[in-house]
Design a protein around this motif. Structure first.
Motif, PDB file in Angstrom:
ATOM      1  N   GLU A 163       1.528   3.451  -5.532  1.00 27.24           N
ATOM      2  CA  GLU A 163       0.695   4.567  -5.062  1.00 27.24           C
ATOM      3  C   GLU A 163      -0.630   4.651  -5.800  1.00 27.24           C
ATOM      4  OE1 GLU A 163       3.234   7.957  -5.400  1.00 27.24           O
ATOM      5  OE2 GLU A 163       4.297   7.542  -3.518  1.00 27.24           O
ATOM      6  N   LYS A 206       7.141   2.817  -7.616  1.00 28.85           N
ATOM      7  CA  LYS A 206       6.480   3.725  -6.681  1.00 28.85           C
ATOM      8  C   LYS A 206       5.164   4.234  -7.256  1.00 28.85           C
ATOM      9  CE  LYS A 206       7.240   7.911  -3.927  1.00 28.85           C
ATOM     10  NZ  LYS A 206       8.179   9.015  -3.597  1.00 28.85           N
ATOM     11  N   THR A 243       0.823  -1.214   0.000  1.00 30.20           N
ATOM     12  CA  THR A 243       0.000   0.000   0.000  1.00 30.20           C
ATOM     13  C   THR A 243       0.853   1.259   0.000  1.00 30.20           C
ATOM     14  OG1 THR A 243      -0.130  -0.088   2.428  1.00 30.20           O
ATOM     15  CG2 THR A 243      -1.913  -1.150   1.181  1.00 30.20           C
ATOM     16  N   GLY A 244       2.180   1.103   0.111  1.00 29.61           N
ATOM     17  CA  GLY A 244       3.072   2.258   0.103  1.00 29.61           C
ATOM     18  C   GLY A 244       4.482   1.861  -0.306  1.00 29.61           C
ATOM     19  N   PHE A 245       5.237   2.840  -0.826  1.00 30.26           N
ATOM     20  CA  PHE A 245       6.592   2.564  -1.309  1.00 30.26           C
ATOM     21  C   PHE A 245       7.534   2.221  -0.150  1.00 30.26           C
ATOM     22  CE2 PHE A 245      10.831   4.056  -2.831  1.00 30.26           C
ATOM     23  CZ  PHE A 245      10.963   3.192  -3.910  1.00 30.26           C
ATOM     24  N   ASP A 246       7.418   2.918   0.970  1.00 28.90           N
ATOM     25  CA  ASP A 246       8.274   2.612   2.121  1.00 28.90           C
ATOM     26  C   ASP A 246       8.021   1.199   2.624  1.00 28.90           C
ATOM     27  OD1 ASP A 246       9.538   5.047   2.075  1.00 28.90           O
ATOM     28  OD2 ASP A 246       8.193   5.981   3.530  1.00 28.90           O
ATOM     29  N   GLN A 247       6.774   0.781   2.580  1.00 27.83           N
ATOM     30  CA  GLN A 247       6.415  -0.570   2.999  1.00 27.83           C
ATOM     31  C   GLN A 247       7.091  -1.605   2.091  1.00 27.83           C
ATOM     32  OE1 GLN A 247       2.375  -1.899   2.197  1.00 27.83           O
ATOM     33  NE2 GLN A 247       2.137  -2.435   4.362  1.00 27.83           N
TER      34      GLN A 247
END
Length: 352
Positions: free
Chosen positions: A279, A275, A148-152
């Motif tokens: 997103e 990314k 659900t996110g790039f950092d994840q």
């Protein structure tokens, strides 16, 4: 077998066909590939390369013509021959064999039956079905998005891979990514694309400037702090998949000091695409062929693509059979375990 010179004529015939056993399958194929039909219509205008379309029973063959070097496996020798390619007339990994899902053996027999009706040299490129000889072309690399996110996504990696990508991101953190409307795609952008094509080992089709200006896709340019144009990326979302279509950047030594080397720049371009896909919620991010190591280290999975060549002359065809192994891609043999052991292996799972 029916032959058509435009994709529009093919579509009309399929919709009007009254073959009870095949017509519904053909209509379904047309409906499922509407985005690609739109692309083919554009290519007939801006990248004419002898496109022809064939219908045999309930399969559709997308073909175009090119001069193929039969001795491409020998860098110092050339033997160019006029060839009918079965594939999309654009350098993407999508197969030119369109069919409904069915038993692989039955589909293979229909394809081989259709090939016997074509004259001269025919090469099937990027097939999803394994054809006689088991020869492979470059694999396709797809990122299955469960994040659900790039950092994840970065945190799910094993530490060595995460560190490698964070270093690459840090090297070019001063670069800017700007969205460009297709109609504003300039000659400066196009020259970057030409630079990539000049470096390609096996370039088949070189697209025109008009294609980039007319195709409804997302284009992002990459500039350094001084405003110097370094690269561009073209992306296209179709259904639940984000496709990396084309890019442009200069070879090694042509980038500015602030952008690092071209390898680092390309790695960051791929990270930017992932990314974007994460997103925007795409389930699949198709990063295309080539650069196997770089894409596998990003967490992509490999999709095998097959190659098959046939000539209508039995004598020439027998020679092709003997040489076919030279054309087969040997693949990338190193396994990369990018993600931690708790990373889900079910495509329907989502990391939370």
């Amino acid at each position: 077998m029916e032959k058509f010179l435009t994709v529009g004529a093919l579509v009309d015939w399929c919709r009007e066909a009254r073959q009870e056993s095949f017509s519904m399958n053909l209509i379904r194929i047309i409906e499922e590939n509407q985005e690609l039909i739109n692309l083919l219509e554009l290519l007939e205008e801006v990248n004419l390369c002898g496109q022809e379309y064939y219908v045999h029973k309930d399969i559709i063959l997308i073909t175009y013509k090119c001069e193929l070097n039969l001795l491409s496996f020998r860098k110092t020798l050339k033997l160019k021959v006029g060839t009918r390619m079965i594939g999309m007339p654009i350098s993407v990994s999508r197969s030119g064999i369109w069919a409904c899902e069915e038993d692989g053996g039955e589909l293979r027999e229909k394809v081989l039956e259709a090939l016997t009706m074509l004259k001269g040299l025919t090469v099937v490129l990027n097939s999803d079905i394994e054809l006689p000889g088991q020869n492979r072309t470059l694999s396709n690399y797809v990122f299955l998005n469960r994040f659900t996110g790039f950092d994840q996504y970065l945190q799910a990696m094993r530490s060595s891979y995460r560190r490698h990508h964070r270093i690459a991101l840090h090297k070019v953190e001063d670069l800017s990514y700007n969205k460009v409307a297709p109609e504003h795609f300039s000659m400066e952008h196009y020259q970057l694309y030409q630079s990539v094509m000049e470096r390609a080992d096996y370039p088949l089709e070189v697209l025109s400037l008009e294609f980039f200006r007319c195709y409804p896709a997302e284009i992002f340019e990459i500039r350094d702090l001084t405003g110097h144009l370094l690269a561009f990326i073209q992306l296209k979302g179709i259904g639940d998949t984000l496709h990396f279509m084309f890019c442009g950047f200069m070879r090694e030594g042509k980038t500015t000091s602030s952008s690092g080397d071209s390898v680092t720049l390309y790695q960051n371009m791929l990270l930017f695409i992932i990314k974007q896909g994460i997103e925007k919620g795409y389930k699949r991010i198709n990063l295309g062929q080539t650069s196997a190591e770089t894409k596998l280290k990003l967490g992509c999975v490999e999709e095998t693509k097959y190659l098959y060549a046939r000539h209508s002359s039995p004598l020439i065809d027998s020679v092709l059979r003997r040489l076919s192994g030279y054309f087969s891609d040997k693949g990338y043999l190193t396994e990369h375990k990018v993600f931690k052991t708790n990373y889900p292996h079910n495509e329907n799972e989502v990391v939370r």
